[in-house]
Design an enzyme around this catalytic site. Structure first.
Site, mmCIF file in Angstrom:
data_model
loop_
_atom_site.group_PDB
_atom_site.id
_atom_site.type_symbol
_atom_site.label_atom_id
_atom_site.label_comp_id
_atom_site.label_asym_id
_atom_site.label_seq_id
_atom_site.Cartn_x
_atom_site.Cartn_y
_atom_site.Cartn_z
ATOM 1 N N GLU A 109 29.711 31.139 -17.806
ATOM 2 C CA GLU A 109 28.613 30.183 -17.622
ATOM 3 C C GLU A 109 28.745 28.998 -18.590
ATOM 4 O OE1 GLU A 109 24.715 31.993 -17.260
ATOM 5 O OE2 GLU A 109 25.352 33.040 -15.449
ATOM 6 N N GLU A 141 28.591 38.060 -11.416
ATOM 7 C CA GLU A 141 27.197 38.411 -11.747
ATOM 8 C C GLU A 141 26.368 38.235 -10.488
ATOM 9 O OE1 GLU A 141 25.441 36.865 -15.351
ATOM 10 O OE2 GLU A 141 27.378 36.925 -16.390
HETATM 11 O O1 AHR Z 1 23.062 39.055 -16.846
HETATM 12 C C1 AHR Z 1 22.238 38.361 -17.731
HETATM 13 C C2 AHR Z 1 22.739 36.961 -18.016
HETATM 14 O O2 AHR Z 1 22.677 36.197 -16.858
HETATM 15 C C3 AHR Z 1 24.173 36.832 -18.448
HETATM 16 O O3 AHR Z 1 24.347 37.060 -19.795
HETATM 17 C C4 AHR Z 1 24.480 35.413 -18.112
HETATM 18 O O4 AHR Z 1 25.843 35.193 -17.853
HETATM 19 C C5 AHR Z 1 23.580 35.124 -16.933
HETATM 20 O O5 AHR Z 1 22.881 33.948 -17.093
#
Ligand code: AHR
Length: 497
Positions: free
Chosen positions: A174, A297
Site C-alpha cells: 500500500e 488483501e
Molecule cells: O488488513 C489491515 C490493513 O488493511 C493492512 O495492514 C493494510 O495493508 C490495509 O490497509
C-alpha cells in the site's frame, strides 16, 4: 422458477491456482501474538512457541501460501530487530495498530518455521516505505543465500544452517497509503530500484510482486504497469467489503439489518468488475498474461467488536461472511487466467478470519468452513459454466440470487460450489451436465447454512454454524435438480459412473 446452470464437464477454461486459497498474517491485534505465537513457556500447547491447535486447523485447509509481516506493519518493520536471542530483541511501538509494544519475538525464523509446519509457501512483504534498499537486499540474502556471506553467516549464528526457499516477495505494501503516501510515478521508480537488489541465490527463484492499486485506482495500475511491467512477476490489488457508506460507518459484524446483508453481498460482487478492469489495463502491457494479479488483501471489514481495542480490528464472523467468501472465491476462479494468488485478511483474530481465539480457546468461523469445503477446487481445472440466475431483489435493486463455480480435479472428480445469496428464499437449481463420459453420476453434497442471518460461532457454542451433509437434490441422467437453502454455501461432488 428454477435457476438454470449448464456445466460443460469436458471443457475447461484454465486452472484454478491453488494460491487463490492463500492467507495473510500481520503483526496486528491478536493475529500473531496469541493467535499464532504463544512462546515456548506458554501453558497453551505449542511446538517451539507456535500453537498446536491453530497449526492443526490450518493444515486441514491445505493452505498454500501465507503472507507476512503486513500490511501497513510491513513498511515499518525492520527485520534485523526480529532475529537473534529473543530476550535481547528490540522492542518497538506498533504505531499503526493500537500503539502496543511489539517485542519482536516472532521474526523471520519463527515465521519461516511456521510455514514449514504448515507446508505452505512463505510470502514476505518487504519494507519500501521506511526501509532501505540495502535492508531489503540483505533480508533476501539472509533467508536464501547458501554460501559464505555476511548475512548467510549471521543466519547460521542464529541457528539456521540451510537457507530457506522463499518464493514470493512483495516490494512494499500500500505505498499509495500507509506505505509512504506515494504517487504511482514515484513508486514505480522506487519499485524498479528496490527490485534490482532482490536477488535470486542458487536454486531460489523469487517471484517479485509490485504494489498495485487500492480498489478502483485504475491510474495507479496504468502507471505502475507502464513503467515497470518488465521487472515484475505479479502486481497486487487490495479491496475490502464494507457494508456501510464509508469507513467511519462500516456497520457491525453481527446484529445487522437486511439492508446491510444486501449491501455487503452486492459490494463483494464488485470484485468481479475490479478484476476485469484492472486486468484490461494489464492486458495492454502484458497481453500474454505472464504477470499475475495478486489480490493479497480482501475480505469483510466491519466495526470492531464493542469493548475491544479499535486498533486490533477484531470482528465476529457470520454466515454472511461465509457467503462473501463463497462468491469472492468464485470470482477468483472465473479470472484464473489473471488471478494467480489471493490472501484473505486475515488468518486469525483480525477482520475476516478463519480462526478466532480467546486465550487457550479456539473456534473455526463460517469462513473457515467455506475454505475447507472449497479446498477441492485448489489446483483443479475450471469447467466452463453458464448460469441464468433468478434475481435477489432488495428495495429497488437486484443482484443474482445464485453464484456457481465448477472444477474437475486430476482424478476426474467434479466439484460444483453454489451460493444462495438470499437470506429468505430457497433457490431451486437445475444443473445440466454436458459432456459426461459415463452414463451418469454419483452425487454427494455438503452444505453450510443457518437459520438467522448473523449466525456465528462463539466460544460457548463453537459449532453453531458448521457444514452438514446435504441431500436436497435428485439426479436424473445428467441433470441434477437441487434446492439450496436460504443463505447457504453448498458443494456437490460428482463421480462419473
Ligand atoms: O488488513 C489491515 C490493513 O488493511 C493492512 O495492514 C493494510 O495493508 C490495509 O490497509
Amino acid at each position: 422458477m428454477a435457476n438454470r446452470i449448464t456445466i460443460n464437464t469436458d471443457l475447461t477454461s484454465g486452472t484454478i491456482n491453488r494460491n487463490i486459497y492463500g492467507h495473510f498474517s500481520e503483526h496486528l491485534g491478536r493475529c500473531i501474538y496469541e493467535g499464532i505465537w504463544v512462546g515456548e513457556d506458554s501453558p497453551i500447547p505449542n511446538t517451539n512457541g507456535i500453537r498446536n491447535d491453530v497449526v492443526a486447523a490450518l493444515k486441514q485447509l491445505n493452505i498454500p501460501v501465507l503472507r507476512w509481516p503486513g500490511g501497513c506493519f510491513a513498511d515499518e518493520y525492520h527485520w534485523k530487530d526480529g532475529i537473534g536471542p529473543r530476550e535481547s530483541r528490540k522492542r518497538m511501538i506498533n504505531t499503526h495498530w493500537g500503539g502496543v509494544v511489539e517485542n519482536n519475538h516472532f521474526g523471520t525464523h519463527e515465521f519461516l518455521m511456521l510455514c514449514e509446519m504448515l507446508e505452505c509457501e512463505p510470502y514476505i512483504s518487504g519494507n519500501v516505505g521506511s526501509g532501505t534498499v540495502q535492508e531489503m537486499s540483505e533480508w533476501v540474502e539472509y533467508m536464501t543465500f547458501e554460501g559464505v556471506s555476511p548475512m548467510a553467516d549471521l543466519r547460521r549464528e542464529n541457528g539456521r544452517e540451510e537457507p530457506w526457499n522463499v518464493k514470493y516477495f512483495g516490494v512494499g505494501n500500500e505505498n499509495w497509503g500507509c506505505g509512504g503516501n506515494m504517487r504511482p510515478e514515484y513508486y514505480a521508480d522506487l519499485y524498479r530500484r528496490y527490485q534490482t537488489y532482490v536477488r535470486n541465490y542458487g536454486e531460489n527463484k523469487i517471484h517479485k510482486i509490485a504494489c498495485g492499486p487500492n480498489v478502483d485506482d485504475y491510474r495507479w495500475m496504468e502507471v505502475v504497469m507502464r513503467e515497470a511491467h518488465g521487472m515484475m512477476d505479479s502486481i497486487s490489488l487490495h479491496y475490502y467489503t464494507i457494508p456501510g457508506a464509508n469507513w467511519s460507518e462500516k456497520g457491525a459484524a453481527t446484529g445487522f439489518s437486511e439492508d446491510e446483508w444486501y449491501s455487503t453481498l452486492k459490494k463483494a460482487l464488485w470484485m468481479d468488475e475490479l478484476i476485469t478492469r484492472h486486468s484490461t489495463i494489464m492486458d495492454k502491457y502484458d497481453p500474454s498474461k505472464r504477470i499475475g494479479l495478486i489480490v493479497d488483501e480482501w475480505g469483510t471489514w466491519f466495526d470492531v467488536e464493542p469493548g475491544t481495542n479499535p486498533g486490533f480490528l477484531y470482528q465476529q464472523n457470520t454466515i454472511r461472511d461465509a457467503l462473501v467468501a463463497g462468491v469472492t472465491l468464485h470470482i477468483f476462479h472465473d479470472h484464473c487466467d489473471r488471478v494467480q494468488m489471493a490472501n484473505i485478511a486475515q488468518v486469525i483474530n483480525v477482520l475476516q478470519s478463519v480462526i478466532l481465539t480467546e486465550g487457550e480457546k479456539m473456534l473455526l468461523t463460517p469462513t473457515y468452513h467455506v475454505f475447507d469445503m472449497y479446498k477441492v477446487h485448489q489446483g483443479a481445472d475450471l469447467l466452463t459454466t453458464a448460469i441464468e440466475s433468478q434475481d435477489y431483489a432488495h428495495n429497488n435493486e437486484k443482484i443474482p440470487q445464485v453464484s456457481v463455480s465448477a472444477s474437475k480435479n486430476a482424478e476426474g472428480r467434479i466439484h460444483i460450489s453454489l451460493c444462495n445469496l438470499d437470506n429468505d428464499a430457497a433457490a431451486d437449481v437445475e444443473i445440466d451436465l454436458r459432456g459426461l463420459a459415463g452414463l451418469g453420476v454419483a452425487v454427494s453434497g455438503t452444505e453450510l447454512t443457518a437459520s438467522i442471518k448473523d449466525a456465528h460461532n462463539t466460544f460457548d457454542q463453537p459449532e453453531a454454524v458448521k457444514p452438514t451433509a446435504y441431500h436436497a437434490f435428485t439426479v436424473n441422467g445428467s441433470t441434477i435438480s437441487a434446492k439450496l437453502s436460504p443463505m447457504s454455501v453448498t458443494v456437490l461432488e460428482l463421480i462419473s459412473e
